[in-house]
Design a protein around this motif. Structure first.
Motif, PDB file in Angstrom:
ATOM      1  N   ASP A   1       0.860  -1.182   0.000  1.00  0.00           N
ATOM      2  CA  ASP A   1       0.000   0.000   0.000  1.00  0.00           C
ATOM      3  C   ASP A   1       0.901   1.239   0.000  1.00  0.00           C
ATOM      4  OD1 ASP A   1      -1.654   2.175   0.684  1.00  0.00           O
ATOM      5  OD2 ASP A   1      -3.039   0.872   1.792  1.00  0.00           O
ATOM      6  N   ALA A   2       1.042   1.885  -1.154  1.00  0.00           N
ATOM      7  CA  ALA A   2       1.942   3.037  -1.276  1.00  0.00           C
ATOM      8  C   ALA A   2       1.499   4.193  -0.395  1.00  0.00           C
ATOM      9  CB  ALA A   2       2.022   3.477  -2.738  1.00  0.00           C
ATOM     10  N   ASP A   3       0.187   4.408  -0.296  1.00  0.00           N
ATOM     11  CA  ASP A   3      -0.311   5.511   0.539  1.00  0.00           C
ATOM     12  C   ASP A   3       0.015   5.277   2.009  1.00  0.00           C
ATOM     13  OD1 ASP A   3      -1.300   6.826  -1.652  1.00  0.00           O
ATOM     14  OD2 ASP A   3      -3.300   5.964  -1.484  1.00  0.00           O
ATOM     15  N   LEU A   4      -0.144   4.033   2.454  1.00  0.00           N
ATOM     16  CA  LEU A   4       0.200   3.705   3.838  1.00  0.00           C
ATOM     17  C   LEU A   4       1.701   3.871   4.053  1.00  0.00           C
ATOM     18  CD1 LEU A   4      -0.419   2.581   6.643  1.00  0.00           C
ATOM     19  CD2 LEU A   4      -0.265   0.268   5.679  1.00  0.00           C
ATOM     20  N   GLY A   5       2.492   3.408   3.110  1.00  0.00           N
ATOM     21  CA  GLY A   5       3.942   3.517   3.225  1.00  0.00           C
ATOM     22  C   GLY A   5       4.432   4.949   3.265  1.00  0.00           C
ATOM     23  N   ALA A   6       3.684   5.870   2.660  1.00  0.00           N
ATOM     24  CA  ALA A   6       4.105   7.276   2.602  1.00  0.00           C
ATOM     25  C   ALA A   6       3.769   8.041   3.880  1.00  0.00           C
ATOM     26  CB  ALA A   6       3.451   7.967   1.410  1.00  0.00           C
ATOM     27  N   GLN A   7       2.869   7.497   4.717  1.00  0.00           N
ATOM     28  CA  GLN A   7       2.530   8.191   5.959  1.00  0.00           C
ATOM     29  C   GLN A   7       3.748   8.218   6.887  1.00  0.00           C
ATOM     30  OE1 GLN A   7      -1.216   7.257   7.829  1.00  0.00           O
ATOM     31  NE2 GLN A   7      -2.065   6.456   5.924  1.00  0.00           N
ATOM     32  N   ARG A   8       3.887   9.294   7.637  1.00  0.00           N
ATOM     33  CA  ARG A   8       5.096   9.516   8.425  1.00  0.00           C
ATOM     34  C   ARG A   8       4.841   9.260   9.914  1.00  0.00           C
ATOM     35  NH1 ARG A   8       8.188  11.996   4.438  1.00  0.00           N
ATOM     36  NH2 ARG A   8       9.957  12.387   5.834  1.00  0.00           N
ATOM     37  N   VAL A   9       5.891   8.768  10.578  1.00  0.00           N
ATOM     38  CA  VAL A   9       5.779   8.444  12.002  1.00  0.00           C
ATOM     39  C   VAL A   9       6.996   8.974  12.753  1.00  0.00           C
ATOM     40  CG1 VAL A   9       4.356   6.390  11.687  1.00  0.00           C
ATOM     41  CG2 VAL A   9       6.845   6.193  11.615  1.00  0.00           C
ATOM     42  N   THR A  10       6.797   9.206  14.028  1.00  0.00           N
ATOM     43  CA  THR A  10       7.879   9.609  14.943  1.00  0.00           C
ATOM     44  C   THR A  10       7.741   8.779  16.208  1.00  0.00           C
ATOM     45  OG1 THR A  10       7.989  11.885  14.099  1.00  0.00           O
ATOM     46  CG2 THR A  10       8.845  11.488  16.312  1.00  0.00           C
ATOM     47  N   GLY A  11       8.849   8.190  16.636  1.00  0.00           N
ATOM     48  CA  GLY A  11       8.783   7.389  17.851  1.00  0.00           C
ATOM     49  C   GLY A  11      10.060   6.607  18.077  1.00  0.00           C
ATOM     50  N   VAL A  12      10.119   5.945  19.228  1.00  0.00           N
ATOM     51  CA  VAL A  12      11.228   5.061  19.580  1.00  0.00           C
ATOM     52  C   VAL A  12      10.645   3.654  19.721  1.00  0.00           C
ATOM     53  CG1 VAL A  12      13.042   4.540  21.239  1.00  0.00           C
ATOM     54  CG2 VAL A  12      12.435   6.923  20.765  1.00  0.00           C
ATOM     55  N   TYR A  13      11.194   2.700  18.991  1.00  0.00           N
ATOM     56  CA  TYR A  13      10.630   1.354  18.922  1.00  0.00           C
ATOM     57  C   TYR A  13      11.652   0.313  19.392  1.00  0.00           C
ATOM     58  CZ  TYR A  13       7.541   4.128  16.011  1.00  0.00           C
ATOM     59  OH  TYR A  13       6.709   5.116  15.555  1.00  0.00           O
ATOM     60  N   ASP A  14      11.142  -0.756  19.989  1.00  0.00           N
ATOM     61  CA  ASP A  14      11.978  -1.797  20.586  1.00  0.00           C
ATOM     62  C   ASP A  14      12.327  -2.845  19.533  1.00  0.00           C
ATOM     63  OD1 ASP A  14      13.230  -3.718  22.115  1.00  0.00           O
ATOM     64  OD2 ASP A  14      11.716  -3.735  23.699  1.00  0.00           O
ATOM     65  N   LEU A  15      13.599  -2.895  19.148  1.00  0.00           N
ATOM     66  CA  LEU A  15      14.034  -3.854  18.129  1.00  0.00           C
ATOM     67  C   LEU A  15      14.031  -5.283  18.649  1.00  0.00           C
ATOM     68  CD1 LEU A  15      17.009  -1.883  16.553  1.00  0.00           C
ATOM     69  CD2 LEU A  15      14.736  -2.248  15.585  1.00  0.00           C
ATOM     70  N   ARG A  16      13.996  -5.456  19.970  1.00  0.00           N
ATOM     71  CA  ARG A  16      13.973  -6.806  20.529  1.00  0.00           C
ATOM     72  C   ARG A  16      12.581  -7.426  20.411  1.00  0.00           C
ATOM     73  NH1 ARG A  16      16.777  -4.257  25.732  1.00  0.00           N
ATOM     74  NH2 ARG A  16      15.147  -2.788  25.120  1.00  0.00           N
ATOM     75  N   LYS A  17      11.580  -6.597  20.090  1.00  0.00           N
ATOM     76  CA  LYS A  17      10.216  -7.075  19.880  1.00  0.00           C
ATOM     77  C   LYS A  17       9.709  -6.497  18.555  1.00  0.00           C
ATOM     78  CE  LYS A  17       9.369  -7.149  24.869  1.00  0.00           C
ATOM     79  NZ  LYS A  17       8.537  -6.593  25.983  1.00  0.00           N
ATOM     80  N   PRO A  18      10.252  -6.994  17.427  1.00  0.00           N
ATOM     81  CA  PRO A  18       9.950  -6.383  16.126  1.00  0.00           C
ATOM     82  C   PRO A  18       8.473  -6.421  15.736  1.00  0.00           C
ATOM     83  CG  PRO A  18      11.146  -8.458  15.858  1.00  0.00           C
ATOM     84  CD  PRO A  18      11.210  -8.106  17.300  1.00  0.00           C
ATOM     85  N   GLN A  19       7.742  -7.486  16.123  1.00  0.00           N
ATOM     86  CA  GLN A  19       6.327  -7.528  15.769  1.00  0.00           C
ATOM     87  C   GLN A  19       5.550  -6.451  16.533  1.00  0.00           C
ATOM     88  OE1 GLN A  19       4.397 -11.310  16.218  1.00  0.00           O
ATOM     89  NE2 GLN A  19       2.450 -10.579  15.419  1.00  0.00           N
ATOM     90  N   ALA A  20       5.869  -6.270  17.801  1.00  0.00           N
ATOM     91  CA  ALA A  20       5.221  -5.210  18.577  1.00  0.00           C
ATOM     92  C   ALA A  20       5.604  -3.844  18.020  1.00  0.00           C
ATOM     93  CB  ALA A  20       5.628  -5.313  20.053  1.00  0.00           C
ATOM     94  N   ALA A  21       6.851  -3.722  17.544  1.00  0.00           N
ATOM     95  CA  ALA A  21       7.284  -2.460  16.935  1.00  0.00           C
ATOM     96  C   ALA A  21       6.489  -2.177  15.669  1.00  0.00           C
ATOM     97  CB  ALA A  21       8.780  -2.520  16.625  1.00  0.00           C
ATOM     98  N   LEU A  22       6.254  -3.201  14.855  1.00  0.00           N
ATOM     99  CA  LEU A  22       5.435  -3.027  13.650  1.00  0.00           C
ATOM    100  C   LEU A  22       4.043  -2.520  14.008  1.00  0.00           C
ATOM    101  CD1 LEU A  22       6.279  -6.140  11.411  1.00  0.00           C
ATOM    102  CD2 LEU A  22       6.593  -3.729  10.803  1.00  0.00           C
ATOM    103  N   GLN A  23       3.440  -3.136  15.011  1.00  0.00           N
ATOM    104  CA  GLN A  23       2.093  -2.739  15.422  1.00  0.00           C
ATOM    105  C   GLN A  23       2.075  -1.302  15.930  1.00  0.00           C
ATOM    106  OE1 GLN A  23       1.449  -5.886  18.238  1.00  0.00           O
ATOM    107  NE2 GLN A  23       0.452  -7.225  16.749  1.00  0.00           N
TER     108      GLN A  23
END
Length: 325
Positions: A281-303
Motif C-alpha cells: 500500500d503506497a499511501d500507507l507507506g508514505a505516511q510519516r511516524v515519529t517514535g522510539v521502537y523496541d528492536l527486541r520485539k519487532p512484531q510489537a514495533a510493527l504494530q
C-alpha cells in the motif's frame, strides 16, 4: 472462545491447508478433505481465499480458489461424498515443480553469494562483536556482513549488507577505510556507524572525525565530526545533526524514527524479522511516524508503527507478515 481467537484459529487452519495442498497437489484424499472443510463453514472458505491471496503476494503459487473465494475444485456429485477431481496434467505438475525450484534459487542466491563474500556475518535477530587483527572492534547489527582486507599499509573493510559500528584503533601510518556501495569512509582512529540499506547509505560519527567520499565518482562528500550524520542516496548527500550518543541506537535495541515514512521504518525493521514483511500500500507507506521502537520485539514495533494510521499487522505464519489498513 473470543471472536478474535476464533478468527486466528481459522486463519491458522487455512494456512495449514494451503501448505499441505502445495506439498501434495495430486493427493485426491487430501483435496476431498479440504473441500469438506471449506463447505463446513463459509468462513473457512473465505479464510482460505484470503490466506491464498496473501501468499500470492510473495509470488509463491497460482490460485487454487475461484474469484468468490470458494475452492477451485470440481462440484460434488449428488450421489457421492467425494468431489469429482480433475487430475492435473503431468507436464503442469513438472512446470509447477520447476517454478518452485526457480523461486528457491532466486531466494537463496543472494544469501549464498553473501556467504562467499563475507568474512563475518550475522543472522536475523543476531548481533556480533568482531575484533580485527589491529585491535579495532566492529559491532555487527542483525542481518549484516563485512569483508576484511588488511594488507601492507592499508586497513580495508567492506560493508556488504546491514549496518555496523566501528571502534577504530588509531594508527596514522595505516588509515582505516570502510566502503559501503559508492561511499568510502577514511579514518585513523574514531568511533562511527555505517548503515547500508536498499536505497542508499549513511555514516554517523560518535567521536573523532571521518572523511567521506564517493570513491566511484572520485569526489569528496564531507568531513564529519561528532554528532553529524551524512546520508547518501541517488548521488545526493544530506547532512544532519544528532546527539552523539545516538550514533547507533540499535546497539541499545532501539529504532528511532523522526518524521520518517512508514515504508522506510519498515525497511529498517526487516533486518530483525526472520521472514517476509509485505507492504503493498503506497499511501500507507508514505505516511510519516515519529517514535522510539523496541528492536527486541519487532512484531510489537510493527504494530506500534502502524497504530497511528489505523493499519494493522496480520501474521500468517512465523515467516509472513502483511501490513494493511
Amino acid at each position: 472462545m473470543p471472536l478474535e481467537d476464533g478468527a486466528n484459529a481459522r486463519r491458522d487452519q487455512a494456512v495449514d491447508w494451503l501448505l499441505r495442498l502445495q506439498q501434495a497437489p495430486a493427493d485426491e484424499v487430501l483435496r476431498a478433505q479440504f473441500v469438506q472443510w471449506c463447505e463446513a463453514d463459509t468462513a473457512n472458505a473465505k479464510a482460505y481465499g484470503k490466506a491464498e491471496r496473501v501468499w500470492q503476494l510473495t509470488g509463491r503459487l497460482a490460485p487454487a480458489t475461484s474469484e468468490n473465494g470458494s475452492p477451485a475444485t470440481a462440484p460434488i456429485a449428488a450421489n457421492t461424498a467425494q468431489p469429482r477431481l480433475v487430475a492435473r496434467p503431468r507436464r503442469v505438475r513438472r512446470w509447477v515443480a520447476a517454478a518452485i525450484a526457480a523461486c528457491l534459487v532466486v531466494a537463496l542466491a543472494p544469501s549464498l553469494i553473501l556467504g562467499w563474500q563475507a568474512d563475518y556475518r550475522t543472522a536475523s535477530g543476531e548481533t556480533r562483536d568482531v575484533t580485527l587483527s589491529d585491535g579495532s572492534v566492529v559491532q555487527l547489527d542483525s542481518h549484516s556482513a563485512i569483508a576484511v582486507d588488511f594488507s601492507g599499509q592499508r586497513r580495508d573493510v567492506r560493508l556488504l549488507v546491514g549496518q555496523a559500528f566501528f571502534k577504530v584503533t588509531p594508527d596514522k601510518s595505516r588509515p582505516f577505510h570502510v566502503r559501503a556501495k559508492a561511499m568510502q569512509i577514511t579514518v585513523t582512529g574514531t568511533a562511527f556507524n555505517v548503515d547500508l540499506d536498499r536505497d542508499g547509505m549513511s555514516v554517523a560519527v560518535q567521536n573523532g572525525s571521518v572523511n567521506v567520499q564517493d570513491w566511484q565518482a572520485g569526489r569528496a562528500l564531507a568531513s564529519l565530526v561528532p554528532g553529524q550524520r551524512l546520508s547518501y542516496r541517488g548521488g545526493q548527500a544530506d547532512l544532519a545533526t544528532f546527539a552523539p550518543t545516538q550514533a547507533a541506537p540499535w546497539r541499545q535495541g532501539q529504532l528511532i524514527a523522526d518524521d520518517l515514512p512508514i515504508s522506510e521504518v519498515v525497511e529498517q525493521l526487516r533486518r530483525y524479522v526472520p521472514g517476509l514483511i509485505v507492504l503493498n500500500d503506497a499511501d500507507l507507506g508514505a505516511q510519516r511516524v515519529t517514535g522510539v521502537y523496541d528492536l527486541r520485539k519487532p512484531q510489537a514495533a510493527l504494530q506500534a508503527i502502524l497504530k497511528p494510521s489505523g493499519a494493522k499487522v496480520s501474521r500468517y505464519s512465523p515467516w509472513l507478515f502483511v501490513l494493511s489498513r
